[in-house]
Design a protein around this motif. Structure first.
Motif, short mmCIF file in Angstrom:
data_model
loop_
_atom_site.label_atom_id
_atom_site.label_comp_id
_atom_site.label_asym_id
_atom_site.label_seq_id
_atom_site.Cartn_x
_atom_site.Cartn_y
_atom_site.Cartn_z
N LYS A 56 52.75 43.01 47.82
CA LYS A 56 52.64 44.34 48.41
C LYS A 56 51.59 44.38 49.52
O LYS A 56 51.77 45.07 50.53
N ASP A 189 49.50 51.83 41.68
CA ASP A 189 49.73 50.38 41.76
C ASP A 189 48.44 49.62 41.46
O ASP A 189 48.44 48.60 40.77
N TYR A 193 47.93 47.22 38.34
CA TYR A 193 47.64 45.80 38.58
C TYR A 193 46.36 45.36 37.87
O TYR A 193 46.28 44.24 37.36
N LEU A 246 55.47 49.58 39.85
CA LEU A 246 55.13 48.28 40.45
C LEU A 246 56.09 47.21 39.94
O LEU A 246 56.53 46.34 40.69
#
Length: 515
Positions: A56, A189, A193, A246
């Motif tokens: 990303k 996100d 993560y 995600l």
């Protein structure tokens, strides 16, 4: 293509230099073997999940900036390695090296794919890219003895810096084709993560250190396991309740993706034969890297040959045939190794290890191409979820293979030691003769008969332990051979089922039309 090979070697050497030279690193850093393992754990902890975030980041900020910043950070970390003098500093730097090296594996792929037309990216391109990755491990062990002889451990670090400088120049001289930027990173996100990184990182540390500290003995391993489960659970809850997750967990747990993941995990477990079991066998036999250079040269050549052959023959629809050949090569190679004795030396394993290396090079490209195609059919947004499957099965799966078979060998060695020891009694004339024979070498320096006899018993115990280790490794080789044969049988049954289903489909369609 040359730049891709350079980037893959830079990343692969950085990752494998420590793993291939743990005994040589203990002295300069004043570390025990258990402490030196943390150098590998520190590298893998961040590296296990970073590729997920980097996709990303690359899409939002541009490929050019991503490549330049990634290689610059890697170069700085490589230079800092030269100045480390103690274990704690080395562990910290290995952690940052794991972070800095993550972009290089992506760039190695992208540079290789850049050289080919779209029609050949998922055949020739991916075969050559994965071959480069597979070559790094044997080449590291091939050149490490010569480097250490020239300049000790520092020579290994100097090589890493030199490769980083060459990669730095290659990226600036050969920019990749830019891709359209898009604002793809959301605030959630980052939160998701972080939990994924904690979970994957904890899992990597457990798998690297679990066998050394033993799974049920160290309390902190259990605590870290709880952290891993908790972090991944929170990440899953967050992702399942997002409109634009995600990672698409629902797709990841579909039947097709689970089947694909199982295939990759099984492959990684079988490749542990070469990366963990065979190398550990020769270490137990007292052989060092400089005595194994020819073996690793054979492995490197077989890996290259397998990758080039795959690039030539790989086409859509040929995946089952290529996988069958690969599984048979791995199975036969592991079966040949399962007949090792304490007299087995690298020369006796040239053929078997070459077969396993070639099988590994043949297996992965068709599997990855099929999985990539499966993700593209669902839509571009599923590419990231596919990367997660590949990431988990290859990074954590590789660590799991080493941990699983390493622990299996330890348990089987204890079993065989007990069986052999039960048959060793001093009332047995053969045992008594062997004790006398072994203790005779110390007859001139030890005059006490009881002490001399005890020395002979201790030496016999060492021989029993060595034989038990040989038998334990043979068990591991045989289990891997059975896994390969079972996988080949399952593949054949699946292929026959698909063919029968396809043959029956036109008949059913014609019957429906007639009805």
């Amino acid at each position: 293509m040359a730049a891709s090979t350079l980037l893959a070697m830079t990343q692969g050497f950085g990752m494998n230099l420590v793993a291939a030279n743990i005994p040589q690193l203990q002295g300069p850093f004043g570390a025990t073997s258990a402490e030196a393992v943390w150098l590998m754990a520190a590298y893998m902890a961040p590296n296990a999940s970073l590729s997920l975030a980097l996709i990303k980041i690359r899409n939002q900020y541009g490929l050019r900036h991503f490549a330049e910043l990634g290689i610059a950070v890697f170069l700085v970390v490589s230079v800092l390695h030269i100045f480390i003098t103690d274990l704690h500093s080395a562990i910290v730097l290995r952690f940052f090296a794991g972070i800095a090296a993550a972009p290089l594996s992506s760039l190695g792929f992208l540079y290789m794919l850049e050289a080919f037309t779209p029609a050949r990216k998922l055949t020739v391109g991916i075969s050559l890219a994965l071959t480069n990755i597979g070559l790094a491990a044997p080449l590291t062990r091939l050149i490490s003895p010569a480097l250490i002889e020239l300049g000790g451990v520092r020579a290994l670090l100097h090589l890493e810096v030199a490769l980083a400088m060459l990669s730095f120049a290659a990226i600036y001289l050969l920019p990749l084709t830019p891709i359209p930027r898009a604002k793809v990173i959301e605030k959630l996100d980052i939160v998701s993560y972080l939990f994924i990184a904690i979970g994957f990182g904890s899992g990597a540390v457990i798998l690297v250190t679990g066998r050394t500290y033993w799974w049920m003995e160290a309390q902190w391993i259990g605590e870290l396991l709880v952290v891993m489960i908790g972090a991944l659970t929170v990440a899953a809850v967050l992702e399942l309740n997002r409109e634009k997750p995600l990672i698409d967990l629902r797709w990841l747990f579909s039947r097709e993706v689970l089947h694909f993941a199982a295939v990759l995990v099984l492959f990684r477990l079988m490749l542990a034969e070469q990366t963990a079991v065979a190398s550990n066998f020769f270490q137990i036999m007292g052989l060092q890297n400089d005595q194994l250079t020819r073996l690793y040269g054979v492995v490197a050549l077989a890996t290259l040959a397998g990758g080039l052959l795959c690039a030539v023959i790989m086409k859509p629809g040929r995946e089952p045939g290529i996988h069958m050949i690969a599984l048979l090569l791995i199975g036969v190679g592991a079966f040949l190794d399962s007949h090792a004795t304490n007299l087995t030396r690298p020369e006796q394993m040239y053929l078997s290890q070459a077969m396993i290396a070639a099988g590994g090079s043949l297996f992965l490209p068709p599997a990855i191409a099929a999985g990539f195609t499966m993700a593209l059919k669902k839509g571009p947004q599923y590419i990231l979820s596919f990367i997660v499957v590949f990431l988990v099965t290859q990074s954590l799966g590789g660590l799991a293979g080493s941990a699983l078979f390493g622990s299996f060998i330890t348990l089987r060695e204890k079993f065989h030691s007990n069986v052999l020891a039960q048959a060793m009694t001093l009332t047995d004339p053969l045992v008594a003769a062997r004790v006398s024979q072994l203790s005779a070498a110390y007859g001139r320096t030890i005059t006490d008969a009881a002490v001399l006899k005890a020395e002979g018993v201790a030496l016999l115990g060492q021989q029993v332990t060595r034989e038990a280790n040989v038998l334990a490794h043979n068990d591991a080789f045989f289990v891997i051979a059975l896994l390969a044969v079972a996988a080949a049988a399952a593949l054949a049954i699946h292929w026959i089922y698909i063919r029968i289903k396809e043959a029956a489909a036109p008949v059913e369609g014609q019957a429906a039309v007639e009805g």
